[in-house]
Enzyme design. Structure first.
Site, PDB file in Angstrom:
ATOM      1  CG  ASP A   1      -5.943  -2.782   3.337  1.00 59.85           C
ATOM      2  OD1 ASP A   1      -4.971  -2.573   4.087  1.00 59.85           O
ATOM      3  OD2 ASP A   1      -6.423  -1.905   2.586  1.00 59.85           O
TER       4      ASP A   1
ATOM      5  CG  MET B   1      -8.169   7.148   2.297  1.00 58.73           C
ATOM      6  SD  MET B   1      -7.242   7.243   3.846  1.00 58.73           S
ATOM      7  CE  MET B   1      -6.570   5.589   3.946  1.00 58.73           C
TER       8      MET B   1
ATOM      9  CG  HIS C   1      -3.857  -1.703  -1.783  1.00 58.05           C
ATOM     10  ND1 HIS C   1      -4.922  -2.498  -2.168  1.00 58.05           N
ATOM     11  CD2 HIS C   1      -4.321  -0.912  -0.786  1.00 58.05           C
ATOM     12  CE1 HIS C   1      -5.980  -2.200  -1.435  1.00 58.05           C
ATOM     13  NE2 HIS C   1      -5.648  -1.243  -0.588  1.00 58.05           N
TER      14      HIS C   1
ATOM     15  CG  MET D   1     -11.655  -2.946   4.809  1.00 60.87           C
ATOM     16  SD  MET D   1     -10.069  -2.455   4.096  1.00 60.87           S
ATOM     17  CE  MET D   1      -9.327  -1.549   5.471  1.00 60.87           C
TER      18      MET D   1
ATOM     19  CG  ASP E   1      -5.145   2.262   0.804  1.00 65.19           C
ATOM     20  OD1 ASP E   1      -6.102   1.495   0.621  1.00 65.19           O
ATOM     21  OD2 ASP E   1      -4.080   1.914   1.343  1.00 65.19           O
TER      22      ASP E   1
ATOM     23  CG  MET F   1     -11.119   3.085   1.760  1.00 64.09           C
ATOM     24  SD  MET F   1      -9.853   3.000   3.045  1.00 64.09           S
ATOM     25  CE  MET F   1      -8.386   3.227   2.046  1.00 64.09           C
TER      26      MET F   1
ATOM     27  CB  SER G   1      -0.903   0.019   1.234  1.00 65.00           C
ATOM     28  OG  SER G   1      -1.509   1.297   1.376  1.00 65.00           O
TER      29      SER G   1
ATOM     30  CG  HIS H   1      -9.167   0.106  -0.812  1.00 65.68           C
ATOM     31  ND1 HIS H   1      -8.602  -0.123   0.425  1.00 65.68           N
ATOM     32  CD2 HIS H   1     -10.515   0.066  -0.613  1.00 65.68           C
ATOM     33  CE1 HIS H   1      -9.560  -0.284   1.319  1.00 65.68           C
ATOM     34  NE2 HIS H   1     -10.732  -0.166   0.705  1.00 65.68           N
TER      35      HIS H   1
END
Length: 218
Positions: free
Chosen positions: A175, A37, A33, A137, A35, A68, A8, A66
């Site tokens: 994760d 957000m 990966h 998660m 992330d 979020m 990540s 990913h």
């Protein structure tokens, strides 16, 4: 199923992001990966499409985005065009989950759904046949460096059983709090794609990746 390490980049050195990503890949990581957000679905704000676009020319490994973010359907096409290969949305963030899954597939990308630690597997049961991956998660999303939540192991076992019983070809990604010290135990539960952030990027990246891979493939 093949076991894959997905570092990540949330835990990488942002001032040297390309360097850190390539170091992890050269050491044996097969996914990156990413992330994303938005400060709404999770408290933190990270990065978006410009970072994916900047990294994409550096490597042809799988980019695992990913999301979020609230109402991710608004941005599926943008992330697909930026260079994501797998797009993961949260079941909790989608009003119409089936619709969003098909948006991803219509863009020619692999579709994945993430569920938070307290979200039951029933939230994804009906869309499971449409998915390429489920992300379980193993911490509450939003911050790096958290400790793995032990009860999530049983959740992974139940999900793997569900996938097997339905005769599906679906990866299980985990994760949160995944490290060399617990990755073999998590793999035994049935996961096959492992997101590691601080465990990869804190200290010597090459050494960390090799240690994680060694434990992962026991």
């Amino acid at each position: 199923m093949k076991k894959i390490l997905a570092p990540s980049i949330l835990s990488a050195d942002f001032a040297n992001l390309g360097r850190d990503v390539l170091t992890a890949i050269d050491a044996g990581a097969e996914y990156v990966h990413i992330d994303v957000m938005d400060g709404m679905f999770v408290p933190q704000i990270s990065f978006g499409n410009p970072v994916i676009k900047a990294l994409r020319p550096l490597t042809d490994v799988i980019f695992d985005a990913h999301l979020m973010i609230e109402d991710p359907g608004r941005y599926i096409e943008d992330f697909a065009k930026a260079g994501a290969d797998i797009i993961t949305v949260h079941a909790e963030a989608c009003t119409h989950l089936d619709r969003v899954v098909h948006q991803i597939k219509d863009c020619g990308k692999k579709a994945a759904v993430a569920i938070n630690p307290a979200t039951p597997l029933s939230a994804i049961e009906y869309v499971l046949p449409e998915l390429d991956m489920v992300l379980v998660m193993t911490v509450n999303p939003g911050f790096g460096g958290q400790k793995y939540i032990p009860y999530c192991g049983e959740k992974v076992r139940e999900l793997r059983k569900m996938i097997t019983e339905k005769n599906l070809d679906v990866d299980i990604q985990v994760d949160g709090g995944v490290r060399a010290s617990n990755i073999a135990e998590i793999a035994e539960c049935g996961a096959n794609i492992f997101v590691c952030g601080s465990a990869v990027f804190e200290g010597n990246i090459e050494k960390n990746v090799k240690e994680i891979l060694e434990q992962m493939n026991k």
